[in-house]
Write a protein that holds these residues in place. Sequence first.
Motif, PDB file in Angstrom:
ATOM      1  N   ILE A 380       0.839  -1.199   0.000  1.00 34.42           N
ATOM      2  CA  ILE A 380       0.000   0.000   0.000  1.00 34.42           C
ATOM      3  C   ILE A 380       0.875   1.251   0.000  1.00 34.42           C
ATOM      4  CG2 ILE A 380      -1.589   1.391   1.396  1.00 34.42           C
ATOM      5  CD1 ILE A 380      -2.980  -1.181   2.227  1.00 34.42           C
ATOM      6  N   GLU A 381       1.892   1.253   0.858  1.00 34.59           N
ATOM      7  CA  GLU A 381       2.788   2.410   0.909  1.00 34.59           C
ATOM      8  C   GLU A 381       3.469   2.630  -0.440  1.00 34.59           C
ATOM      9  OE1 GLU A 381       6.730   4.020   3.394  1.00 34.59           O
ATOM     10  OE2 GLU A 381       5.751   2.141   3.982  1.00 34.59           O
ATOM     11  N   ALA A 382       3.948   1.549  -1.038  1.00 35.29           N
ATOM     12  CA  ALA A 382       4.631   1.662  -2.326  1.00 35.29           C
ATOM     13  C   ALA A 382       3.680   2.172  -3.408  1.00 35.29           C
ATOM     14  CB  ALA A 382       5.208   0.310  -2.726  1.00 35.29           C
ATOM     15  N   GLU A 383       2.474   1.602  -3.471  1.00 32.64           N
ATOM     16  CA  GLU A 383       1.516   2.026  -4.492  1.00 32.64           C
ATOM     17  C   GLU A 383       1.120   3.481  -4.299  1.00 32.64           C
ATOM     18  OE1 GLU A 383      -3.024   1.143  -6.092  1.00 32.64           O
ATOM     19  OE2 GLU A 383      -2.092  -0.313  -4.732  1.00 32.64           O
ATOM     20  N   ALA A 384       0.826   3.861  -3.073  1.00 31.61           N
ATOM     21  CA  ALA A 384       0.396   5.236  -2.814  1.00 31.61           C
ATOM     22  C   ALA A 384       1.484   6.236  -3.194  1.00 31.61           C
ATOM     23  CB  ALA A 384       0.019   5.384  -1.344  1.00 31.61           C
ATOM     24  N   LYS A 385       2.716   5.922  -2.852  1.00 32.90           N
ATOM     25  CA  LYS A 385       3.813   6.837  -3.181  1.00 32.90           C
ATOM     26  C   LYS A 385       4.050   6.880  -4.688  1.00 32.90           C
ATOM     27  CE  LYS A 385       6.181   6.850   1.269  1.00 32.90           C
ATOM     28  NZ  LYS A 385       7.398   6.502   2.045  1.00 32.90           N
ATOM     29  N   ALA A 386       3.960   5.741  -5.350  1.00 28.53           N
ATOM     30  CA  ALA A 386       4.163   5.718  -6.805  1.00 28.53           C
ATOM     31  C   ALA A 386       3.081   6.531  -7.507  1.00 28.53           C
ATOM     32  CB  ALA A 386       4.165   4.281  -7.308  1.00 28.53           C
ATOM     33  N   ARG A 387       1.832   6.397  -7.056  1.00 29.32           N
ATOM     34  CA  ARG A 387       0.735   7.115  -7.718  1.00 29.32           C
ATOM     35  C   ARG A 387       0.759   8.611  -7.406  1.00 29.32           C
ATOM     36  NH1 ARG A 387      -2.518   3.513 -10.241  1.00 29.32           N
ATOM     37  NH2 ARG A 387      -2.548   1.362  -9.447  1.00 29.32           N
ATOM     38  N   SER A 388       1.462   9.000  -6.355  1.00 31.78           N
ATOM     39  CA  SER A 388       1.595  10.431  -6.041  1.00 31.78           C
ATOM     40  C   SER A 388       2.873  11.029  -6.619  1.00 31.78           C
ATOM     41  CB  SER A 388       1.568  10.638  -4.528  1.00 31.78           C
ATOM     42  OG  SER A 388       2.698  10.035  -3.915  1.00 31.78           O
ATOM     43  N   GLY A 389       3.654  10.229  -7.341  1.00 31.77           N
ATOM     44  CA  GLY A 389       4.857  10.727  -7.991  1.00 31.77           C
ATOM     45  C   GLY A 389       6.123  10.603  -7.184  1.00 31.77           C
ATOM     46  N   ASP A 390       6.057   9.994  -6.000  1.00 29.71           N
ATOM     47  CA  ASP A 390       7.250   9.797  -5.168  1.00 29.71           C
ATOM     48  C   ASP A 390       7.913   8.479  -5.573  1.00 29.71           C
ATOM     49  OD1 ASP A 390       9.207   9.537  -3.253  1.00 29.71           O
ATOM     50  OD2 ASP A 390       7.835   9.497  -1.533  1.00 29.71           O
ATOM     51  N   ASN A 391       8.623   8.499  -6.681  1.00 28.77           N
ATOM     52  CA  ASN A 391       9.224   7.273  -7.207  1.00 28.77           C
ATOM     53  C   ASN A 391      10.249   6.671  -6.253  1.00 28.77           C
ATOM     54  OD1 ASN A 391       7.894   7.117  -9.838  1.00 28.77           O
ATOM     55  ND2 ASN A 391       9.064   8.952 -10.356  1.00 28.77           N
ATOM     56  N   ALA A 392      11.087   7.509  -5.672  1.00 24.61           N
ATOM     57  CA  ALA A 392      12.127   7.005  -4.772  1.00 24.61           C
ATOM     58  C   ALA A 392      11.510   6.347  -3.536  1.00 24.61           C
ATOM     59  CB  ALA A 392      13.061   8.141  -4.355  1.00 24.61           C
ATOM     60  N   GLY A 393      10.491   6.990  -2.965  1.00 23.82           N
ATOM     61  CA  GLY A 393       9.831   6.412  -1.805  1.00 23.82           C
ATOM     62  C   GLY A 393       9.140   5.109  -2.130  1.00 23.82           C
ATOM     63  N   ALA A 394       8.528   5.047  -3.301  1.00 28.36           N
ATOM     64  CA  ALA A 394       7.848   3.825  -3.727  1.00 28.36           C
ATOM     65  C   ALA A 394       8.847   2.700  -3.969  1.00 28.36           C
ATOM     66  CB  ALA A 394       7.041   4.096  -4.988  1.00 28.36           C
ATOM     67  N   GLN A 395       9.949   3.023  -4.611  1.00 26.77           N
ATOM     68  CA  GLN A 395      10.990   2.022  -4.861  1.00 26.77           C
ATOM     69  C   GLN A 395      11.517   1.452  -3.546  1.00 26.77           C
ATOM     70  OE1 GLN A 395      13.732   4.440  -7.004  1.00 26.77           O
ATOM     71  NE2 GLN A 395      12.599   4.347  -8.943  1.00 26.77           N
ATOM     72  N   ALA A 396      11.739   2.317  -2.576  1.00 28.29           N
ATOM     73  CA  ALA A 396      12.273   1.873  -1.284  1.00 28.29           C
ATOM     74  C   ALA A 396      11.275   0.986  -0.545  1.00 28.29           C
ATOM     75  CB  ALA A 396      12.643   3.087  -0.433  1.00 28.29           C
ATOM     76  N   ALA A 397      10.005   1.379  -0.534  1.00 28.82           N
ATOM     77  CA  ALA A 397       8.984   0.583   0.159  1.00 28.82           C
ATOM     78  C   ALA A 397       8.822  -0.782  -0.496  1.00 28.82           C
ATOM     79  CB  ALA A 397       7.655   1.323   0.168  1.00 28.82           C
ATOM     80  N   LEU A 398       8.829  -0.810  -1.822  1.00 27.94           N
ATOM     81  CA  LEU A 398       8.707  -2.087  -2.530  1.00 27.94           C
ATOM     82  C   LEU A 398       9.910  -2.976  -2.267  1.00 27.94           C
ATOM     83  CD1 LEU A 398       7.230  -3.898  -4.555  1.00 27.94           C
ATOM     84  CD2 LEU A 398       8.446  -2.693  -6.390  1.00 27.94           C
ATOM     85  N   PHE A 399      11.096  -2.401  -2.299  1.00 29.92           N
ATOM     86  CA  PHE A 399      12.315  -3.198  -2.101  1.00 29.92           C
ATOM     87  C   PHE A 399      12.400  -3.749  -0.687  1.00 29.92           C
ATOM     88  CE2 PHE A 399      17.053  -3.547  -1.522  1.00 29.92           C
ATOM     89  CZ  PHE A 399      17.208  -4.646  -2.357  1.00 29.92           C
TER      90      PHE A 399
END
Length: 493
Positions: A380-399
Motif C-alpha cells: 500500500i505504501e509503495a503504491e500510494a507513493k508511486a501514484r503520487s509521484g514519489d518514485n524514490a519512496g515507492a521504490q524503497a517501500a517495494l524493495f
Amino acid sequence: MKITKYSFLALIVALFLSACEKEFLDTFPTTAVAATDALASTQNAYAALNGMHRIMYTQYDAQGQAGEGSVNIFRDLMGEDIVYPLASGSTGLIGFMRWQTHRNVNDGFLRFVYRFYYRLISNANVLINGIDATPGPEADRKIIKGQALAYRAWAHFQLVQLWGKRYNAGAPNSQEGVPLLLTNTLEGQARTSVEEVYTQINKDLDEAITLLAGYTRAGTAAKSNINVNVAQGFKARVALTQQNWAAAATAAAAARQGVALMDTTAYVAGFNSVNNPEWIWGSRQIDDHNTFFWSYFAYISANFNSTVLRTQPRAINATLWEAIPASDVRKKMWDRTGATVPVPPGGARVPYQNKKFLSQSSSSSVGDVPLMRAAEMYLIEAEAKARSGDNAGAQAALFALVKVRDRRAVQSTNTGQALIDEIMFNRRIELWGEGFRFTDLKRLNLPLNRNGIPNHLTALVTVRDIPAGDPQWEWLFPQDEMNTNKAIVQNPL
C-alpha cells in the motif's frame, strides 16, 4: 438495512454462543442473551466482543460460508488469478467465477455476504452505543469501544466496496452506497451516498485509533483482536480506495510498525497460523471450533480431503506464475507440475497447483485465517507513493518487501506507470487467495480480462471480459432485503 426479527435473534444468539468466558456461559440462559446483559459489565462486554471475533470465521447456512475467509475467496474468484483447472472437477463456488452469484438476488451466498457484514455491524452497535455506561475499568471500556468502532468501520467499508459504485476522488461521490447503520432499528434504512459512508468510516477509524492507543494484545487468540496497528491498516486500505495517497502511505507505515516480515521458512509453512510474526490481524481457530467443510481451508488449501479440493485443486493464473523470478520464494507457493503438492488421498495433481495454504491435515480443515499482513502495508505504501509521484519512496517501500522474498532482488529503477505495474504485480502474487483482486480492479476502474491465460477453461469460467464501469461491478441487494426494506433501491439489473 432492516434489522429483522431474524437478524436481531442472530445478534443475541451470537453474543451467547460465541462467548468464551465460562462465567458468562454459567450466568446467562442458554436460549438468549439480551444486549442489556452483554453490557452489565466490561467482563460481559469482552465476552460479546469475543463473539464478534468468532463471527469472523464461524460457519453459517451452507458449506463455503465461513465468515471473512470465505468472502475473501469469493472476491478472488471474481478476478483472473485463481484458476479451476479441471473440466471434470467440482464446480463449487463457480457462480462467483462466472459473475453470476453476486447478480442473483435469490442466491444464498449473496444473502450470506450481506448478512455477515451487517451482523458484525449490529453487534458492534450494541457495544459502541452502550459501553460508556457499562460498569468496569475505563481502560477496558476504551479497548472494547475502540475495537467495536473499528469493526463497524471495516464492515461498512467491505459493504460499500461491493454494493456501491467505486469511489472517485475527482467526483462528488453522491452515488448510492449502502445503508449506514449506526444504531440498531427495526425500520428499513435507505442507502446512504458513497461519500457519506466513507466519511463515517473514517470518523469511526479515527476514534478507534485514539481509543486503542497503548492497548497491548495478549493470549493465544491475541491477533483475533483489533489493536491500533489493525485500525491503522484499515485506515490505509480506505485511503488507498479513496485515492488519498498521502494518508494511505502514512497509515500503512504506522500499521506495520513493530511487525517483522516473515522469513522464507515461515513463508512455505502453510499460511495457517497467527503465530506467524508478519500477521497483523487474523482469526485464531481452535480445534473444537472446527468448521469442517464450511471453512476457508476447505475451499482454498492444498491438502484438505474435500470433494471440492480433491477433484478441483486451486491453481494460479499460469501467465502470472511464469513471470515470477525463479529465485523468489513466492514462486514456490505453486507447483508447475503439481508433483510436490501435498494433495489429499486420491487428490488430483494439476499444472500451477496451489500449495500456499495448508489446513491442519487432510482430515481437518482447521487453520487460522490471515486477515492483514505487514506485506500488504508495504505494498500500500509503495503504491500510494508511486501514484503520487514519489518514485524514490515507492521504490524503497517495494524493495523492503521484495528483498525478503527474493535473495537476488535489486531495488527497482522503474518510475511512473512501469513502477506502478511492478508494484501491482507484486501485490497479485503476494496476496493471492487473500481476497483483494476484485476490489483492486474495481477501485482502479480496470476491466476483468482473462484472455490469453492458458489454464482458464472457457467452458468453466464462461466469462472472460467485463468492461470497467459495467453495472456488473455492483452487487445486487438480496431479495429478502428488498422484500422487507421498502426504503432501499436496487442496483441496476
